[in-house]
Scaffold this active site. Structure first.
Site, mmCIF file in Angstrom:
data_model
loop_
_atom_site.group_PDB
_atom_site.id
_atom_site.type_symbol
_atom_site.label_atom_id
_atom_site.label_comp_id
_atom_site.label_asym_id
_atom_site.label_seq_id
_atom_site.Cartn_x
_atom_site.Cartn_y
_atom_site.Cartn_z
ATOM 1 N N VAL A 136 -9.237 2.533 -12.443
ATOM 2 C CA VAL A 136 -10.471 3.079 -13.008
ATOM 3 C C VAL A 136 -10.276 3.522 -14.466
ATOM 4 C CG1 VAL A 136 -12.178 4.942 -12.753
ATOM 5 C CG2 VAL A 136 -11.233 3.864 -10.739
ATOM 6 N N ASP A 194 -6.026 7.510 -5.114
ATOM 7 C CA ASP A 194 -6.294 8.923 -4.796
ATOM 8 C C ASP A 194 -7.078 9.027 -3.484
ATOM 9 O OD1 ASP A 194 -6.523 11.649 -5.077
ATOM 10 O OD2 ASP A 194 -7.828 11.605 -6.831
ATOM 11 N N ASP A 211 0.865 -1.186 0.000
ATOM 12 C CA ASP A 211 0.000 0.000 0.000
ATOM 13 C C ASP A 211 0.897 1.229 0.000
ATOM 14 O OD1 ASP A 211 -1.606 2.144 0.640
ATOM 15 O OD2 ASP A 211 -2.607 1.145 2.323
ATOM 16 N N GLY A 252 -9.953 4.882 -5.571
ATOM 17 C CA GLY A 252 -8.678 4.201 -5.788
ATOM 18 C C GLY A 252 -7.549 4.724 -4.906
ATOM 19 N N SER A 285 -3.091 5.151 -14.073
ATOM 20 C CA SER A 285 -4.111 4.871 -15.111
ATOM 21 C C SER A 285 -4.535 3.401 -15.206
ATOM 22 C CB SER A 285 -3.656 5.323 -16.513
ATOM 23 O OG SER A 285 -3.715 6.724 -16.628
HETATM 24 N N1 AR6 Z 1 -1.362 1.580 -3.048
HETATM 25 C C1 AR6 Z 1 -0.842 1.231 -4.241
HETATM 26 N N2 AR6 Z 1 -1.580 1.067 -5.341
HETATM 27 C C2 AR6 Z 1 -2.914 1.228 -5.242
HETATM 28 C C3 AR6 Z 1 -3.555 1.586 -4.020
HETATM 29 C C4 AR6 Z 1 -2.708 1.765 -2.890
HETATM 30 N N3 AR6 Z 1 -3.201 2.121 -1.711
HETATM 31 N N4 AR6 Z 1 -4.890 1.690 -4.277
HETATM 32 C C5 AR6 Z 1 -5.084 1.384 -5.571
HETATM 33 N N5 AR6 Z 1 -3.903 1.097 -6.157
HETATM 34 P P1 AR6 Z 1 -6.690 4.004 -9.670
HETATM 35 P P2 AR6 Z 1 -6.338 5.468 -12.219
HETATM 36 C C6 AR6 Z 1 -3.604 0.760 -7.559
HETATM 37 O O1 AR6 Z 1 -8.040 3.576 -10.078
HETATM 38 O O2 AR6 Z 1 -6.611 4.257 -13.016
HETATM 39 C C7 AR6 Z 1 -9.493 8.045 -8.969
HETATM 40 O O3 AR6 Z 1 -10.844 8.173 -8.679
HETATM 41 C C8 AR6 Z 1 -4.700 0.119 -8.381
HETATM 42 O O4 AR6 Z 1 -4.727 -1.265 -8.170
HETATM 43 O O5 AR6 Z 1 -6.460 4.470 -8.289
HETATM 44 O O6 AR6 Z 1 -5.187 6.354 -12.603
HETATM 45 C C9 AR6 Z 1 -8.859 9.366 -9.383
HETATM 46 O O7 AR6 Z 1 -9.418 10.472 -8.699
HETATM 47 C C10 AR6 Z 1 -4.248 0.467 -9.804
HETATM 48 O O8 AR6 Z 1 -3.290 -0.478 -10.281
HETATM 49 O O9 AR6 Z 1 -6.147 5.217 -10.640
HETATM 50 C C11 AR6 Z 1 -9.169 9.422 -10.853
HETATM 51 O O10 AR6 Z 1 -10.453 9.916 -11.100
HETATM 52 C C12 AR6 Z 1 -3.541 1.803 -9.636
HETATM 53 O O11 AR6 Z 1 -3.336 1.975 -8.229
HETATM 54 C C13 AR6 Z 1 -9.065 7.988 -11.274
HETATM 55 O O12 AR6 Z 1 -9.339 7.200 -10.107
HETATM 56 C C14 AR6 Z 1 -4.299 2.984 -10.167
HETATM 57 O O13 AR6 Z 1 -5.706 2.799 -9.990
HETATM 58 C C15 AR6 Z 1 -7.679 7.637 -11.756
HETATM 59 O O14 AR6 Z 1 -7.673 6.330 -12.268
#
Ligand code: AR6
Length: 180
Positions: free
Chosen positions: A127, A41, A17, A39, A124
């Protein structure tokens, strides 16, 4: 942190994490508003506390592919680098270049702020649905190239949320053949 893989002398991949890392900077896979989301963020804003959102509100958003830096507040890191990745739309909308720019602009902030260690999530690949193998290849190639030509950062960590995501980076290491 459970599993660590060395991709090169200055690049490693770990499963874990990103909000738990005691490191100079962590990267947030944000959106162009910089006002939070789900996610990684959501996890970063939850762990940092409301002051992070307060600072983000002063930044005026972030165009896709660019990056902005803030303090990290209650997180164990010192800074958060916020970057807005591209939404995957099939690959013909400059998604590769925009994703590469996310890495380059985040790394440039390290050079500017003398940040030694930085951790990236898979920008990316959640989501925004960017194919994970393709994204990992871009991430490793872009970071490797930047590290060869710049003094900061000294170390880059790719943080994978799942074991399966870590496997992708382990395979990427083999394909790229970069051990410098
Ligand atoms: N630590 C490490 N990796 C993580 C964690 C964590 N705590 N949580 C999720 N991931 P995403 P995106 C991974 O959806 O695709 C948000 O709403 C996850 O498994 O977080 O860039 C933003 O505000 C994935 O591989 O980001 C934007 O609107 C990666 O982080 C949108 O999502 C990215 O997943 C951005 O989408």
């Amino acid at each position: 942190m459970r599993v660590m893989t060395l991709i090169s002398k200055k690049i490693e991949a770990v499963q874990g994490d990103i909000t738990t890392l005691e490191i100079d900077a962590i990267v947030n896979a944000a959106n162009t508003s910089l006002l939070g989301g789900g996610g990684v963020d959501g996890a970063i804003h939850r762990a940092a506390g409301p002051e992070l959102l307060r600072e983000c509100r002063t930044l005026g958003g972030c165009p896709t592919g660019e990056a902005k830096i803030t303090k990290a507040y209650k997180l164990p890191s010192r800074y958060v680098v916020h970057t807005a990745g591209p939404v995957w739309r099939g690959g013909k909308k400059e998604e590769d270049t925009l994703l590469k720019n996310c890495y380059l602009n985040s790394l440039s902030l390290c050079q500017q702020n003398k940040i030694k260690t930085i951790a990236f999530p898979g920008i990316s690949t959640g989501v925004y649905r960017f194919p994970k193998e393709r994204a990992a290849q871009i991430a490793v190639t872009t970071v490797s190239g930047f590290l060869k030509n710049n003094t900061f950062p000294k170390k880059v960590i790719f943080v994978c949320f799942s074991d399966q995501d870590l496997l992708i980076y382990q395979k990427t290491r083999n394909y790229s053949g970069n051990h410098g």
